[in-house]
Design a protein around this motif. Sequence first.
Motif, PDB file in Angstrom:
ATOM      1  N   ALA A   1       1.301  -1.473  -0.059  1.00  0.00           N
ATOM      2  CA  ALA A   1       0.008  -0.286   0.111  1.00  0.00           C
ATOM      3  C   ALA A   1       0.069   1.630   0.062  1.00  0.00           C
ATOM      4  O   ALA A   1       0.950   2.412  -0.910  1.00  0.00           O
ATOM      5  CB  ALA A   1      -1.034  -0.400   1.427  1.00  0.00           C
ATOM      6  N   LEU A   2       1.532   0.839   0.709  1.00  0.00           N
ATOM      7  CA  LEU A   2       3.016   2.531   1.122  1.00  0.00           C
ATOM      8  C   LEU A   2       3.632   2.246  -0.444  1.00  0.00           C
ATOM      9  O   LEU A   2       4.137   4.126  -0.987  1.00  0.00           O
ATOM     10  CB  LEU A   2       4.057   2.187   2.152  1.00  0.00           C
ATOM     11  N   SER A   3       3.645   1.277  -1.176  1.00  0.00           N
ATOM     12  CA  SER A   3       4.479   1.148  -2.815  1.00  0.00           C
ATOM     13  C   SER A   3       3.619   2.231  -3.412  1.00  0.00           C
ATOM     14  O   SER A   3       4.746   2.292  -4.694  1.00  0.00           O
ATOM     15  CB  SER A   3       4.658   0.305  -3.436  1.00  0.00           C
ATOM     16  N   GLY A   4       2.720   2.636  -3.196  1.00  0.00           N
ATOM     17  CA  GLY A   4       1.961   3.727  -4.283  1.00  0.00           C
ATOM     18  C   GLY A   4       0.874   3.800  -3.966  1.00  0.00           C
ATOM     19  O   GLY A   4       0.042   4.890  -4.750  1.00  0.00           O
ATOM     20  N   GLY A   5       0.259   4.064  -2.639  1.00  0.00           N
ATOM     21  CA  GLY A   5      -1.029   4.948  -2.334  1.00  0.00           C
ATOM     22  C   GLY A   5      -0.318   6.418  -2.074  1.00  0.00           C
ATOM     23  O   GLY A   5       0.904   6.470  -0.807  1.00  0.00           O
ATOM     24  N   ASP A   6      -0.977   7.338  -1.010  1.00  0.00           N
ATOM     25  CA  ASP A   6      -0.291   8.138  -0.270  1.00  0.00           C
ATOM     26  C   ASP A   6      -0.448   7.585   1.283  1.00  0.00           C
ATOM     27  O   ASP A   6      -0.978   7.458   0.833  1.00  0.00           O
ATOM     28  CB  ASP A   6      -1.526   9.565  -0.426  1.00  0.00           C
ATOM     29  N   VAL A   7       0.488   8.344   1.808  1.00  0.00           N
ATOM     30  CA  VAL A   7       0.836   7.902   2.582  1.00  0.00           C
ATOM     31  C   VAL A   7      -0.163   8.296   3.803  1.00  0.00           C
ATOM     32  O   VAL A   7      -0.276   7.503   4.581  1.00  0.00           O
ATOM     33  CB  VAL A   7       2.543   8.942   3.272  1.00  0.00           C
ATOM     34  N   GLY A   8      -0.484   9.843   3.826  1.00  0.00           N
ATOM     35  CA  GLY A   8      -1.234  10.169   4.707  1.00  0.00           C
ATOM     36  C   GLY A   8      -2.634   8.799   4.782  1.00  0.00           C
ATOM     37  O   GLY A   8      -3.228   8.665   5.730  1.00  0.00           O
ATOM     38  N   ILE A   9      -3.041   8.775   3.307  1.00  0.00           N
ATOM     39  CA  ILE A   9      -4.705   7.951   3.512  1.00  0.00           C
ATOM     40  C   ILE A   9      -4.901   6.901   3.996  1.00  0.00           C
ATOM     41  O   ILE A   9      -4.648   6.199   4.471  1.00  0.00           O
ATOM     42  CB  ILE A   9      -5.287   7.994   1.878  1.00  0.00           C
ATOM     43  N   ILE A  10      -3.237   6.188   3.685  1.00  0.00           N
ATOM     44  CA  ILE A  10      -2.827   4.943   3.489  1.00  0.00           C
ATOM     45  C   ILE A  10      -2.481   4.273   5.928  1.00  0.00           C
ATOM     46  O   ILE A  10      -3.366   3.623   6.108  1.00  0.00           O
ATOM     47  CB  ILE A  10      -1.149   3.695   2.591  1.00  0.00           C
ATOM     48  N   ALA A  11      -1.959   5.501   6.300  1.00  0.00           N
ATOM     49  CA  ALA A  11      -1.731   5.193   8.153  1.00  0.00           C
ATOM     50  C   ALA A  11      -2.584   5.828   7.989  1.00  0.00           C
ATOM     51  O   ALA A  11      -3.099   5.247   8.997  1.00  0.00           O
ATOM     52  CB  ALA A  11      -0.450   6.263   8.172  1.00  0.00           C
ATOM     53  N   THR A  12      -3.940   6.532   7.527  1.00  0.00           N
ATOM     54  CA  THR A  12      -5.320   5.675   8.144  1.00  0.00           C
ATOM     55  C   THR A  12      -6.237   5.227   8.187  1.00  0.00           C
ATOM     56  O   THR A  12      -6.901   5.134   8.791  1.00  0.00           O
ATOM     57  CB  THR A  12      -5.899   7.554   7.630  1.00  0.00           C
ATOM     58  N   LEU A  13      -5.675   4.526   7.340  1.00  0.00           N
ATOM     59  CA  LEU A  13      -6.713   2.705   6.888  1.00  0.00           C
ATOM     60  C   LEU A  13      -6.024   2.493   7.168  1.00  0.00           C
ATOM     61  O   LEU A  13      -7.239   1.094   8.100  1.00  0.00           O
ATOM     62  CB  LEU A  13      -6.858   3.130   5.176  1.00  0.00           C
ATOM     63  N   SER A  14      -5.197   2.380   7.675  1.00  0.00           N
ATOM     64  CA  SER A  14      -4.430   1.466   8.442  1.00  0.00           C
ATOM     65  C   SER A  14      -4.566   1.633   9.935  1.00  0.00           C
ATOM     66  O   SER A  14      -4.214  -0.113  10.696  1.00  0.00           O
ATOM     67  CB  SER A  14      -2.967   0.846   8.424  1.00  0.00           C
ATOM     68  N   ALA A  15      -4.817   2.578  10.507  1.00  0.00           N
ATOM     69  CA  ALA A  15      -5.408   2.921  11.897  1.00  0.00           C
ATOM     70  C   ALA A  15      -6.451   2.868  12.262  1.00  0.00           C
ATOM     71  O   ALA A  15      -7.148   2.624  13.301  1.00  0.00           O
ATOM     72  CB  ALA A  15      -5.291   3.775  11.956  1.00  0.00           C
TER      73      ALA A  15
END
Length: 297
Positions: free
Chosen positions: A244-258
Motif C-alpha cells: 500500500a505504501l509503495s503506491g498510495g498516499d502515505v497519509g491515506i494509507i496510514a489512516t486506513l491502517s489505523a
Amino acid sequence: MYIYEAAALGAAALWALTGLLSAAPAQHLGAIAFNTTRMLLVTIMLCLWVALTNGWGSIGNDHLLPLILSGFVGIFMGDTALFLTLNRMGPRRTAMLFSLNAPMSAILGWLLLNEDLTFLQISGIGLIFLGVLLAIRFGKRKSQLHKWESIKGPLWIGVLLGLAAALSQSIGSLIARPIMEAGVDPVAASSLRVGTAALGLVLLSRLPYSWVKPAGKFTLPVVGVVALSGFLGMGVGMTLILFALSGGDVGIIATLSATTPALLLPMMWWRTKEAPALGAWAGAGLVIAGSALLFAS
C-alpha cells in the motif's frame, strides 16, 4: 482503482483478526511462551522468503546494529508487553492502547528529530488520546459478560503495559526509519528484527521464573493457531501495508491502517454475540478521526 487503499484496509482487518486469534492461545500458553513460539515461527517464515528473493544483500554492516536494537526494543519489548496486555485487558482495550503508537511516534519525532508538529497534527494526537480514554472508561456495558471484556488484575497495570507496548513500537520504528529510508529490503530488515526478538524471548524463557514458563501444554491445534496468527499478522498484514505504501498516499494509507480498533468491534460482536458499547464505537471513531488529522499532509 483503489487497490492500495484496499490493501491498507486489508492489513488493518488482518491485524484485528489476529488480535482475536491470539487471545485464546496467549491465555493458554501465557504471554511469554505464546510470543516466543510466534516469533520463532515468523522468523522461519521470513528467512525462507528472504532466502528465495536474495534480500540479504541489501543489509550492510552499518545497518546491523540499528536493526538489532530496533528489533529488541520494538518487537521483543513491544510485543511482549502487548501480549501481557492482551491477557489482562482483552483484545478490544489492547487494540485501543496500541493505537497510541502513532501519536507517540509523532511526539518522539518532534522531540528527537526536530520534526514539525502542525496544529492539525496536535489536534489529531489529542483526539486519539481522548478516543482511547473514552473506549477504556466507557467501552463496556454491565450486560457484557464475555471474558474478553473482563480485566484481570489492577487496571493501571494493564494500562501501563499497553502504553509500554505502544511506546516500544514507536521507539523501534524511529530507530529503524533511517535504515528503511536507505533502501534496505523491508522483508530482510523484518527478518533481522523479528529474529532478534525471538532470540531475546528464548533467552528470557530460560530464566528460572514461573511467569516465563508455558502456562499450558503445547498441542498441535494451539501451535497451529499461533502460526496462523503470525502468518496473517506479520506476514500477510505487513506485506499488504508495504504494498500500500509503495503506491498510495502515505497519509491515506496510514489512516486506513489505523482503523484496526474499529474493525475489531464487529468481529468481537460476531464472536462474543455481545454488541459493543457506545463508548467503544465512539472511542474507535475518535482514533480514526485523530489519525486522519495526524497523517494529513
